[in-house]
Design a protein around this motif. Sequence first.
Motif: not given
Length: 487
Positions: A180-187, A346-349, A364-366
Amino acid sequence: MNIEVRNQEPKEVWNMFADLNAVPRPSKKEERIIAFMVNFGKKLHLDTFVDSVGNVIIKKTATAGFENRKTVILQSHLDMVHQKNNETNFDFETEGIKMRVDGDWVTAKGTTLGADNGLGVAAIMAILASKTIEHPNLEALFTIDEETGMTGAMGLRANILEGSILLNLDTEEDDEIGMGCAGGIDITAQKNYKEEDTPKESVAITITVKGLNGGHSGMDIHRGLGNANKIMNRILYNSAIKFDASIAEVIGGGLRNAIPRESTAIIILHSSLKDSFLSETTLLIKKIKEELIVVEKNLTIELEETELPKKTLNKVTQNEFLKAVYAALNGVFKMSTTIKDLVETSNNIANITAKEGTIKIGCLTRSSSESSKFDLANSIKSAFELAGFEVSLTGNYPGWEPNINSEILAITADLYEKINGKKAKVAACHAGLECGILGKNYPKVDMVSFGPTIRGAHSPDEKASISSTQKFWKFLQEILKNIPEKQ
């Protein structure tokens, strides 16, 4: 240097990897690597074609005695993250990766290595080229643009592949089998601002944050590593509050899926405050280094007087900008309540640019939870909108939901234990594998993910273990020998 790499075992894999790394293949610019792969397949007289979005598919018929086994899809992505140290002179669009061997590791000279996911691609190429490895019918799927948008996986049509088992070769610990793995979305937050003239009797200071580890914004997010954008914002905020400093520009971070290693800013303050600013900021820098000393031993923060710029941000915009970045979460938001030690959300700025009248911030939020992913994304979106930014959520992709009853998972876990004398770690990961997306168009395909040990992916410190690659290569071949028969 690359000759030394070619001499490592298994030579068939490392030679393919060296060939691959001679071809520039940054995300979004994969024309040359696509042509390279098409030429590779056709030279082997294998059924080779490119789909409508640029994915390369190469099919190979089963070896004798394996015709009645289930068809296997071997999948890896062609593109690589293009990160380099500031002092490294390298053009990812024209140059091949310069590799070297350091003990048990293959690494690159000042750039990312491309083992993510080049070693997976190279292993598939070695199987396609082999005349001795036993296997069922194979469909090699080489996707494009995994690192910056997963548009290859998203664009793969539902009627192209016939396989019922998919082996994704894109994980980074050789004792793990992914389920399994995470999905993501760009902000993306953006705001235009009016510039102000630089006040008279001012001095300009360049602040430079560098030497951080960086790394994968999913797999490394739990390690508490320093984020150059957050560190810079802390210093800028303190400078503005205590010394009425104005910001001329900020440039920090880079790719959305890499923890930012470096940031540079230019600030303006009254000449009379220069000495006190340098004194207090030096103390703040010392505190920041002490806080991160365990994980960031090479962190460097420099202050240097520079040429006075003509324009700065206006104070209202600056205040909103600094507070918004302070308010936006960076790092782990939530741990999984169902899978031990798994980061759920999580989120990465990832990158910040503020200059010439425009501020742009990318995150990028995962998450392995769709609802939690949007919960955090909306929280961060709200923080920026309150500061007057226009915010867009784009590039949304789903996670890969674990299937504990997977037939191929049971087969690979059993084989791993037989080969290595101990159990594999069967787990979901906090990274954006393509399995979740591929599963939408191919919902009946049974999937697992595995690969050799890679350290520092998405950073210039990336390196791949030679002994681990040998272990991975043996494991992959054994799996292909043990694919079950068609029902």
